[in-house]
Design a protein around this motif. Structure first.
Motif, PDB file in Angstrom:
ATOM      1  N   UNK A 173     167.884  21.367  61.257  1.00  0.00           N
ATOM      2  CA  UNK A 173     167.889  20.709  59.943  1.00  0.00           C
ATOM      3  C   UNK A 173     168.754  21.492  58.963  1.00  0.00           C
ATOM      4  N   UNK A 174     169.639  20.755  58.273  1.00  0.00           N
ATOM      5  CA  UNK A 174     170.542  21.314  57.270  1.00  0.00           C
ATOM      6  C   UNK A 174     170.106  20.849  55.887  1.00  0.00           C
ATOM      7  N   UNK A 228     171.095  25.992  54.062  1.00  0.00           N
ATOM      8  CA  UNK A 228     170.005  26.523  54.874  1.00  0.00           C
ATOM      9  C   UNK A 228     169.945  25.690  56.145  1.00  0.00           C
ATOM     10  N   UNK A 229     170.008  26.371  57.294  1.00  0.00           N
ATOM     11  CA  UNK A 229     169.923  25.680  58.578  1.00  0.00           C
ATOM     12  C   UNK A 229     168.705  26.212  59.321  1.00  0.00           C
ATOM     13  N   UNK A 277     180.283  26.830  58.489  1.00  0.00           N
ATOM     14  CA  UNK A 277     179.349  27.628  59.290  1.00  0.00           C
ATOM     15  C   UNK A 277     178.038  26.867  59.490  1.00  0.00           C
ATOM     16  N   UNK A 278     177.544  26.219  58.442  1.00  0.00           N
ATOM     17  CA  UNK A 278     176.307  25.448  58.530  1.00  0.00           C
ATOM     18  C   UNK A 278     176.462  24.306  59.538  1.00  0.00           C
ATOM     19  N   UNK A 279     177.604  23.627  59.513  1.00  0.00           N
ATOM     20  CA  UNK A 279     177.835  22.531  60.456  1.00  0.00           C
ATOM     21  C   UNK A 279     177.911  23.052  61.894  1.00  0.00           C
ATOM     22  N   UNK A 302     174.510  23.664  63.168  1.00  0.00           N
ATOM     23  CA  UNK A 302     173.820  22.404  63.461  1.00  0.00           C
ATOM     24  C   UNK A 302     174.237  21.802  64.797  1.00  0.00           C
ATOM     25  N   UNK A 303     175.464  22.031  65.208  1.00  0.00           N
ATOM     26  CA  UNK A 303     176.011  21.298  66.352  1.00  0.00           C
ATOM     27  C   UNK A 303     176.232  22.142  67.600  1.00  0.00           C
ATOM     28  N   UNK A 304     175.971  23.440  67.539  1.00  0.00           N
ATOM     29  CA  UNK A 304     176.156  24.301  68.702  1.00  0.00           C
ATOM     30  C   UNK A 304     174.800  24.772  69.214  1.00  0.00           C
TER      31      UNK A 304
END
Length: 171
Positions: free
Chosen positions: A77-78, A88-89, A106-108, A111-113
């Motif tokens: 969750x972002x 915040x992730x 960095x947040x993305x 979320x995706x890795x």
């Protein structure tokens, strides 16, 4: 409108890898094209964004049906805090405390890795048997207060769900 202008951006799972420690089977993968312009806009407006990942391991090669031996669902969750200008992730499968970063990029990535995700203890697998790992990612629907539905009409356009991605292997 030209076809390219209305073509839907499709999220895909890439770079799927299987690995193991002495005791466990692990997987790694990335979701590409998950963040559309509308999703970026929603996230930067402070709307929480949650990705769900579904990972299922089947024992294959039987005469009838594949046997499910592991079924995992994880979420990331972002959230963006515009006052502090930080993201915040939360990745509870990785760590109970959220990762805080000022960088949207960095947040993305966080979320995706997916990395180092424990699928099953190796002692539950049989040497020489065939298995199939299935992976899928999905953007969870956001429930907004009724007053925001008219202002943020675009949220219906940023759903995504990948196809199932399959990896066959022999242990």
């Amino acid at each position: 409108m030209p076809c390219s202008a209305v073509a839907k951006q499709t999220a895909v799972i890439k770079n799927i890898k299987l690995a193991n420690t002495r005791d466990d089977l692990l997987t790694y993968f990335d979701v590409k094209q998950a963040f559309t312009e509308r999703l970026n806009q929603a996230a930067l407006n402070g709307i929480p964004t949650t990705f769900s990942f579904y990972i299922t391991l089947y024992k294959t090669g039987g005469l009838w049906f594949d046997k499910k031996i592991s079924n995992i669902q994880i979420n990331s969750t972002l959230k963006y805090n515009p006052l502090k200008k930080e993201f915040s992730v939360l990745r509870p499968w990785k760590n109970e405390t959220p990762v805080i970063t000022p960088s949207f990029q960095k947040a993305k990535s966080l979320m995706t890795e997916i990395d180092n995700l424990n699928i099953i203890p190796l002692n539950q697998l049989v040497k020489g048997d065939k298995y199939q790992l299935r992976i899928k990612a999905k953007l969870d629907k956001v429930t907004l207060p009724l007053s925001l539905h008219t202002v943020l009409f675009f949220v219906s356009f940023w759903d995504f769900e990948t196809n199932w991605y399959l990896i066959n292997f022999t242990y």
